[in-house]
Scaffold this active site. Structure first.
Site, short mmCIF file in Angstrom:
data_model
loop_
_atom_site.label_atom_id
_atom_site.label_comp_id
_atom_site.label_asym_id
_atom_site.label_seq_id
_atom_site.Cartn_x
_atom_site.Cartn_y
_atom_site.Cartn_z
N GLY A 82 51.75 51.75 35.89
CA GLY A 82 52.10 52.15 37.13
C GLY A 82 50.90 52.54 38.15
O GLY A 82 50.62 52.19 39.25
N ASP A 83 49.83 53.49 37.55
CA ASP A 83 48.47 53.43 38.22
C ASP A 83 47.38 53.08 37.27
O ASP A 83 46.32 53.84 37.40
CB ASP A 83 48.52 54.99 38.67
CG ASP A 83 48.65 56.09 37.44
OD1 ASP A 83 48.77 55.47 36.27
OD2 ASP A 83 48.26 57.03 37.62
N GLU A 84 47.67 52.01 36.57
CA GLU A 84 46.42 51.58 35.70
C GLU A 84 46.05 50.27 36.17
O GLU A 84 46.82 49.29 36.48
CB GLU A 84 46.90 51.48 34.26
CG GLU A 84 47.28 52.93 33.59
CD GLU A 84 48.50 52.87 32.58
OE1 GLU A 84 48.12 51.78 31.51
OE2 GLU A 84 49.24 53.54 32.24
#
Lengths: 331, 194
Positions: free
Chosen positions: A242-244
């Site tokens: 997701g936000d990696e």
């Protein structure tokens, strides 16, 4: 006025309007056209009161014959009182000199159920009636729709399969996890030196939760832009969660230079991001693992190292970068 | 040509000669995908090529192949939709024959990009008709002979059909109606619960 020759007229009307009725002034049925007879095959409707056979409910409930007569010439909505309670459209015209009324009925939109319920054939409709054309269209269109739906489902399946095979993250245009794994594996197999940076966004969840997914998507796209700007062409950038993100920097770069890249990335990501009327503030934590020629670590081990470094950055208070080999002494 | 037409040829070959036969024909005809999409439009050259390859591979007469295809379209249970949609055209066989003039428009009403060959019926006497077919597929008249034979059967009419050859893009079929109510025919319910 001469009296009308009803038998002759009714024979003509039966052909023109095979769903009509003639009523007396008191609302009793004196003639039922042939198709309408098929709607109540077991009962002879002649002699019965029109309002006993049909319920009129729109535009308002009509319960008396005088009310019905007052609705002459306007569209009536009615239904059979007995099952299957087919709904019908109708219009009533008054005959002169108190000779009663004629009512013509039609299935309207319920024609599909109507022909099924009463086993009607083409001969039951007036030659000018568009019912047959309508039934043709309903059937032709649903056959065409079935074929289209079939195609759509297969295309949907093919699309999913293609996405499965794809190497690109559609939102950011970066590489996806599968592509990143493949590139990492090859680099390790070929024993090339490189640096693996693992990057997590800080406070991203807060943006997503408070400002919505559209804002979150915008942030991810901006971050991708910054990462492209701060790396070289040959470096690989991938969104792996997701936000990696991970960045694979080719060659054996000095720690100082890598530190510099990391802090430029963090500074860039910390710049406020405008979305519609809102401003989003996020930051980033980075874990860095360097791979030199002859490094025995495989992909999973290398990822674990960068991951550990990333968590060290987070526990140091975020918005910073940590090298995995600076951690080793702690363990 | 519309995928519905190509799909019909494919279904006919598979149901009549088997899946393996179709595989050979699809390969010979150089089809990218051996399975046609009913709702897609294909290049006009595909259908004649498939028909050529099919008659060659199966070793059958072109006229026979196309006629059997026409019969199949109406009488095969899996193709019920075609029979039903055609039956909407008329209450009896003669009425149906006249509805063929509108077939082109009727088809387009259902599927806007389906362009069937244009048909025109002429009545010579009460029971003598001729039907002209305009199609770029050579021998398409044979498809109609098969289709009309099966439809006559469905209505219970007794007819004699004769192929009159092709001139330019136009083929002619002579229709002699021997009896309108020869047999009971099949029932046609306007509404069928599926």
């Amino acid at each position: 006025m001469p009296t009308l020759d009803w038998p002759a007229l009714e024979a003509a009307f039966d052909i023109l309007c095979p769903m009509h009725l003639r009523l007396t002034e008191t609302g009793h049925i004196v003639h039922v056209a042939p198709t309408l007879k098929k709607l109540r095959p077991d009962a002879d409707l002649t002699g019965m009161r029109f309002l006993e056979v049909f319920r009129l409910d729109r535009p308002r409930s009509i319960t008396t014959m005088s009310e019905l007569m007052s609705r002459a010439r306007s569209k009536l909505h009615l239904e059979l009182r007995e099952a299957p309670c087919t709904s019908l459209k109708g219009v009533l015209v008054r005959l002169p000199k108190g000779q009663g009324a004629l009512v013509n009925l039609s299935f309207g939109i319920s024609v599909v159920e109507g022909v099924q319920d009463f086993g009607l054939s083409s001969a039951d409709f007036a030659a000018t009636d568009l019912a047959i054309e309508m039934l043709y269209l309903v059937e032709a269109k649903s056959a065409a729709m079935d074929a289209s739906r079939n195609l759509n489902q297969r295309l949907q399946g093919a699309k999913l399969a293609a996405e499965e095979q794809a190497a690109t993250d559609t939102l950011t245009g970066l590489k996806n996890r599968r592509a990143a794994d493949r590139i990492l594996e090859t680099a390790i197999e070929e024993d090339r030196p490189f640096t693996l940076m693992q990057l997590d966004l800080d406070f991203f969840k807060a943006v997503n939760d408070s400002k919505g997914h559209a804002a979150g998507d915008r942030v991810l796209q901006e971050v991708a832009k910054i990462m492209r700007a701060e790396t070289r062409k040959g470096d690989v950038i991938a969104r792996v969660g997701g936000d990696e993100f991970i960045i694979l920097i080719e060659g054996s770069a000095e720690k100082d230079r890598l530190k510099e890249i990391a802090s430029r990335l963090i500074r860039g990501i910390e710049q406020p991001i405008k979305f519609e009327d809102e401003t989003c503030h996020i930051s980033s934590s980075i874990g860095i693992a360097r791979r030199l020629v002859g490094d025995p670590r495989g992909m999973d081990a290398l990822m674990q190292c960068s991951d550990r470094a990333l968590y060290a950055s987070k526990s140091k208070g975020r918005a910073c970068a940590t090298f995995d080999d600076d951690l080793v002494e702690l363990y | 040509m519309h995928g519905l037409i190509n799909k019909a040829v494919e279904a006919f070959v598979k149901d009549t000669y088997g899946v393996d036969a179709w595989r050979v024909i699809a390969h010979r005809a150089d089809l990218e995908d051996p399975s046609f999409e009913a709702m897609m439009v294909y290049d006009n050259s595909v259908t004649p090529r498939v028909v050529d390859c099919a008659t060659e591979a199966l070793g059958v007469e072109r006229g026979d192949f196309l006629q059997n295809l026409g019969t199949y379209l109406v009488s095969q249970p899996s193709q019920q939709a075609v029979r039903r949609l055609l039956r909407f055209g008329g209450v009896d066989f003669v009425d149906f024959l006249y509805s063929l003039d509108d077939l082109y428009d009727r088809a387009r009403l259902a599927v806007a990009d389906l362009f069937l060959p244009r048909l025109e019926l002429r009545e010579h006497t009460v029971n003598q008709f001729s039907l002209t077919v305009r199609s770029d597929i050579d021998g398409f008249g044979h498809v109609l002979i098969g289709l009309l034979t099966a439809m006559a059967d469905d209505y219970g009419a007794l007819v004699m059909l004769e192929y009159g050859g092709r001139q330019g893009e136009v083929e002619t079929i002579a229709i002699a109606l021997l009896e309108t109510a020869f047999a009971a025919g099949n029932r046609f319910e306007l509404g069928v619960r599926v």
